[in-house]
Design a protein around this motif. Sequence first.
Motif, short mmCIF file in Angstrom:
data_model
loop_
_atom_site.label_atom_id
_atom_site.label_comp_id
_atom_site.label_asym_id
_atom_site.label_seq_id
_atom_site.Cartn_x
_atom_site.Cartn_y
_atom_site.Cartn_z
N PHE A 93 0.83 -1.21 0.00
CA PHE A 93 0.00 0.00 0.00
C PHE A 93 0.86 1.26 0.00
O PHE A 93 0.54 2.23 -0.69
CB PHE A 93 -0.96 0.00 1.19
N LEU B 93 1.96 1.84 -3.44
CA LEU B 93 0.87 2.27 -4.35
C LEU B 93 0.31 3.64 -3.98
O LEU B 93 -0.50 4.18 -4.74
CB LEU B 93 -0.25 1.22 -4.33
N ALA B 94 0.74 4.18 -2.87
CA ALA B 94 0.21 5.47 -2.40
C ALA B 94 0.94 6.64 -3.05
O ALA B 94 1.17 7.67 -2.42
CB ALA B 94 0.32 5.54 -0.87
N ASP B 95 1.27 6.47 -4.29
CA ASP B 95 1.92 7.53 -5.07
C ASP B 95 1.39 7.42 -6.48
O ASP B 95 1.40 6.32 -7.06
CB ASP B 95 3.43 7.34 -5.04
N PRO B 96 0.92 8.51 -7.05
CA PRO B 96 0.26 8.43 -8.36
C PRO B 96 1.16 7.86 -9.47
O PRO B 96 0.67 7.12 -10.32
CB PRO B 96 -0.10 9.88 -8.69
N LEU C 280 1.62 4.08 -8.81
CA LEU C 280 0.34 3.42 -9.13
C LEU C 280 0.16 3.30 -10.64
O LEU C 280 -0.28 2.28 -11.15
CB LEU C 280 -0.81 4.22 -8.50
N ARG D 263 -0.41 -0.07 -12.79
CA ARG D 263 -1.60 -0.20 -13.65
C ARG D 263 -1.22 -0.40 -15.11
O ARG D 263 -1.88 -1.16 -15.82
CB ARG D 263 -2.48 1.05 -13.52
N GLY E 33 -6.99 -11.08 -5.34
CA GLY E 33 -7.96 -10.05 -5.69
C GLY E 33 -7.43 -8.64 -5.63
O GLY E 33 -8.04 -7.72 -6.16
N LEU E 34 -6.27 -8.47 -5.02
CA LEU E 34 -5.76 -7.10 -4.86
C LEU E 34 -5.45 -6.45 -6.21
O LEU E 34 -5.90 -5.33 -6.49
CB LEU E 34 -4.51 -7.11 -3.98
N SER F 225 -8.36 -5.38 -8.36
CA SER F 225 -9.09 -4.19 -7.90
C SER F 225 -8.44 -2.90 -8.40
O SER F 225 -9.03 -1.82 -8.30
CB SER F 225 -9.17 -4.16 -6.36
N LEU F 226 -7.25 -3.00 -8.98
CA LEU F 226 -6.56 -1.82 -9.50
C LEU F 226 -6.87 -1.54 -10.96
O LEU F 226 -6.58 -0.46 -11.46
CB LEU F 226 -5.04 -1.99 -9.40
#
Lengths: 100, 100
Positions: B19, B22-25, B28, B32, B94-95, B98-99
């Motif tokens: 997390f 992923l807490a950086d645009p 992330l 993705r 599933g993580l 969800s992205l």
Amino acid sequence: MPDTEGHPEVNEIELVDVFAALADPLRLKVVRDLLAEPDGVERHCTSFGLPVSKSTRSHHFKVLREAGLIRQVDRGNSRMATLRRADLETRFPGLLSSLS
Amino acid sequence: MPDTEGHPEVNEIELVDVFAALADPLRLKVVRDLLAEPDGVERHCTSFGLPVSKSTRSHHFKVLREAGLIRQVDRGNSRMATLRRADLETRFPGLLSSLS
């Protein structure tokens, strides 16, 4: 627009903010504890047993609230927290279930 | 134990670290973008078009690597990144989906 308490609307919940909120072991524990409860359960902010001061606890709940993970409501003298389960499932399907 | 490059083993991948990564645009976006590729695709670290310096880009890839989200491999003079899709699905089912 977030309400006066800082709760974002569903479509304002941002994945980056959700991840930032979950990137802390205590905040992650709060969300997982709520996730283990039946939907809609309200828990007092002290009930999670976080080993921190009152002000730090308030900070953690503020981060969770402003990220859109929880909703906080006042019940008399108590501040209760619920998981925004349906909102999160709508916005990021599958995310919550990956935490359990 | 993480290898010499800092890649954790599957069972060492921690949700809090994932997390935080992923807490950086930009980070992330990298995850993705990789998720939108077929499984196993290797992409050059420059191919994501991150609007940052080389050293900042290296930092972001280090965070992703050490969190267990990507694997980096050298191909001649090129440093390539792949998503640790199967490892993440094993560890946190599933993580990733969800992205997307």
